[in-house]
Design an enzyme around this catalytic site. Structure first.
Site, mmCIF file in Angstrom:
data_model
loop_
_atom_site.group_PDB
_atom_site.id
_atom_site.type_symbol
_atom_site.label_atom_id
_atom_site.label_comp_id
_atom_site.label_asym_id
_atom_site.label_seq_id
_atom_site.Cartn_x
_atom_site.Cartn_y
_atom_site.Cartn_z
ATOM 1 N N GLN A 99 0.848 -1.189 0.000
ATOM 2 C CA GLN A 99 0.000 0.000 0.000
ATOM 3 C C GLN A 99 0.887 1.244 0.000
ATOM 4 O O GLN A 99 1.775 1.367 0.847
ATOM 5 C CB GLN A 99 -0.918 0.036 1.228
ATOM 6 C CG GLN A 99 -1.887 1.216 1.150
ATOM 7 C CD GLN A 99 -2.748 1.407 2.382
ATOM 8 O OE1 GLN A 99 -2.235 1.584 3.483
ATOM 9 N NE2 GLN A 99 -4.056 1.395 2.205
ATOM 10 N N TYR A 192 -6.351 10.656 3.997
ATOM 11 C CA TYR A 192 -5.009 11.007 3.512
ATOM 12 C C TYR A 192 -5.111 11.674 2.134
ATOM 13 O O TYR A 192 -6.210 11.962 1.655
ATOM 14 C CB TYR A 192 -4.107 9.762 3.533
ATOM 15 C CG TYR A 192 -3.964 9.251 4.947
ATOM 16 C CD1 TYR A 192 -3.289 10.013 5.904
ATOM 17 C CD2 TYR A 192 -4.576 8.078 5.359
ATOM 18 C CE1 TYR A 192 -3.209 9.591 7.226
ATOM 19 C CE2 TYR A 192 -4.493 7.642 6.686
ATOM 20 C CZ TYR A 192 -3.806 8.406 7.606
ATOM 21 O OH TYR A 192 -3.728 8.014 8.929
HETATM 22 C C1 LIG Z 1 -2.708 -0.904 13.936
HETATM 23 C C2 LIG Z 1 -3.508 -0.565 12.712
HETATM 24 C C3 LIG Z 1 -2.891 0.095 11.662
HETATM 25 C C4 LIG Z 1 -3.608 0.384 10.494
HETATM 26 N N1 LIG Z 1 -2.957 0.962 9.434
HETATM 27 C C5 LIG Z 1 -3.591 1.098 8.243
HETATM 28 C C6 LIG Z 1 -2.866 1.484 7.085
HETATM 29 O O1 LIG Z 1 -1.634 1.655 7.088
HETATM 30 N N2 LIG Z 1 -3.563 1.636 5.939
HETATM 31 C C7 LIG Z 1 -4.927 1.430 5.876
HETATM 32 O O2 LIG Z 1 -5.514 1.590 4.803
HETATM 33 N N3 LIG Z 1 -5.620 1.024 6.954
HETATM 34 C C8 LIG Z 1 -4.984 0.808 8.114
HETATM 35 N N4 LIG Z 1 -5.669 0.298 9.196
HETATM 36 C C9 LIG Z 1 -7.066 -0.183 9.013
HETATM 37 C C10 LIG Z 1 -7.062 -1.690 8.701
HETATM 38 O O3 LIG Z 1 -6.507 -1.935 7.418
HETATM 39 C C11 LIG Z 1 -8.494 -2.273 8.718
HETATM 40 O O4 LIG Z 1 -9.295 -1.673 7.746
HETATM 41 C C12 LIG Z 1 -9.132 -2.098 10.089
HETATM 42 O O5 LIG Z 1 -8.269 -2.559 11.121
HETATM 43 C C13 LIG Z 1 -10.470 -2.827 10.200
HETATM 44 O O6 LIG Z 1 -10.315 -4.214 10.127
HETATM 45 P P1 LIG Z 1 -10.433 -5.134 11.470
HETATM 46 O O7 LIG Z 1 -11.695 -4.700 12.161
HETATM 47 O O8 LIG Z 1 -10.514 -6.534 10.927
HETATM 48 O O9 LIG Z 1 -9.215 -4.867 12.288
HETATM 49 C C14 LIG Z 1 -4.985 0.030 10.381
HETATM 50 C C15 LIG Z 1 -5.598 -0.614 11.457
HETATM 51 C C16 LIG Z 1 -4.879 -0.933 12.594
HETATM 52 C C17 LIG Z 1 -5.567 -1.698 13.704
#
Ligand SMILES: Cc1cc2nc3c(=O)[nH]c(=O)nc-3n(C[C@H](O)[C@H](O)[C@H](O)COP(=O)(O)O)c2cc1C
Length: 370
Positions: A99, A192
């Protein structure tokens, strides 16, 4: 058998299952230079049983940075660092995309040589935006601690800035290919830079990059047109969060704008769209009508993420609204998540204190099921 665990083919790639590790920023690069390291290679390789891994948001240029210790893909050291990651993941049988992002106004002067970060428009938001800045960025302390800092108010991008930033995105694809990635994802979600262009709430420009929805998607689509000459278009993904209005991004027309971008992506035969749905612990809030419209407009792969359980994943796959489902936090705490879900084994809880910055602790020390 449940669809989630079935092998799945798209284009010239076959995935072991329909589970995706979504991009997750963990702020653990080597310093100086935001260089990916062996610890990161271990983290991703441990999770190579996902059908597809998407590595964390990565800066396309020096001025793209908004968080300490987030990785870049603009220096030769960074490309070499990422090679360690892709090699280890691919040796473990995984497929990995990168990404790429530019954080735009979600940044701080410490990352910009003391200058203001760039954004589509120079404007205040109603919300206080903040970023994570390590102590060493501020005062040379190398101990690893850090804190939340208010973002520095941005300046508006000139047409030259726009061209230069689009060039950096295209070059990031060239570099990602050299680093061995199987594909690339553009970060168009979560407030972003690309998202800042998409929305009326953050884009007040009166040139060809602002105003009408056609103009607001142009920053993105011009990048895609050029990136499709670097990676085959079916290996390119764009992530959107059309129903997430946080971070001063409250533009109720965003879903419609994203659907317009999807039409253009379909024309370009872009392979994947990735929807970041519920953010953190928010309730799922995507109207069925949006899912149906996205499916009707976009003939290629749809990835969804956001508080998915195996049951919700199965449902969205059965309805035909998604082809792949991402599991974020469960995958952090359970490196063998596909195995555990398939065998209905208990899931380990996440240790939140170790999400951003630090060492192997809370990163590569989660165990696999016996
Ligand atoms: C620690 C952390 C870092 C994340 N960093 C990004 C990122 O770099 N880019 C992005 O698009 N989403 C990021 N997200 C969002 C995740 O990609 C994802 O959409 C979100 O955690 C929801 O999924 P989940 O409920 O299964 O955790 C991040 C989420 C977490 C928990």
């Amino acid at each position: 058998m449940s669809k989630l665990f079935e092998a799945h083919a798209f284009g010239d790639q076959t995935f072991k299952n329909r589970m995706v590790l979504p991009p997750m920023t963990r702020c653990r690069t080597d310093q100086p230079g935001n260089v990916p390291n062996d610890m990161m290679a271990d983290f991703y390789a441990q999770r190579a049983s996902a059908g597809l891994l998407i590595a964390e948001a990565t800066q396309v240029s020096e001025d793209a940075q908004g968080y300490s210790w987030a990785p870049g893909i603009h220096s030769s050291e960074q490309i070499q660092g990422w090679q360690k990651v892709t090699r280890k993941v691919q040796e473990a049988g995984g497929r990995i995309f990168l990404q790429v992002w530019h954080t735009g106004r979600i940044s701080h002067a410490v990352f910009q040589n003391g200058q203001a970060p760039m954004a589509p428009s120079a404007m205040d938001t109603d919300e206080n935006l903040s970023v994570w800045v390590a102590h060493n960025e501020l005062d040379g302390d190398r101990s690893g601690g850090g804190g939340i800092q208010a973002c520095t108010p941005p300046r508006a991008m000139t047409l030259d800035d726009i061209k230069r930033t689009q060039d950096a995105f295209v070059q990031s694809a060239v570099n990602a290919r050299e680093a061995g990635f199987d594909g690339i994802e553009l970060h168009g979600a979560n407030g972003y830079l690309i998202d800042q262009f998409l929305r009326k709430s953050s884009n007040k420009r009166d040139d060809q990059y602002g105003g009408s929805p056609e103009n607001r998607i142009r920053f993105l689509t011009e990048i895609l047109e050029r990136m499709a000459g670097v990676f085959p278009p079916e290996r390119i993904c764009v992530r959107f969060a059309p129903h997430n209005m946080a971070r001063g991004m409250d533009d109720p027309d965003t879903p419609e704008t994203v659907l317009l971008a999807l039409k253009r992506m379909a024309d370009l035969n872009i392979g994947y769209v990735h929807f970041a749905e519920a953010d953190w612990d928010a309730e799922p809030n995507v109207p069925e009508e949006f899912r149906a419209l996205a499916r009707a407009i976009f003939p290629n792969q749809i990835i969804v993420a956001g508080n998915y359980t195996p049951e919700r994943a199965e449902q969205v796959l059965d309805q035909g609204y998604a082809d792949l489902v991402a599991f974020g936090r469960p995958f952090i705490a359970n490196p063998d998540l596909p195995y555990r879900l398939q065998h209905q084994l208990p899931l380990a809880p996440i240790r939140d204190a170790f999400l951003f910055g630090g060492s192997e602790e809370g990163y590569t020390d989660y165990s696999v099921a016996e």
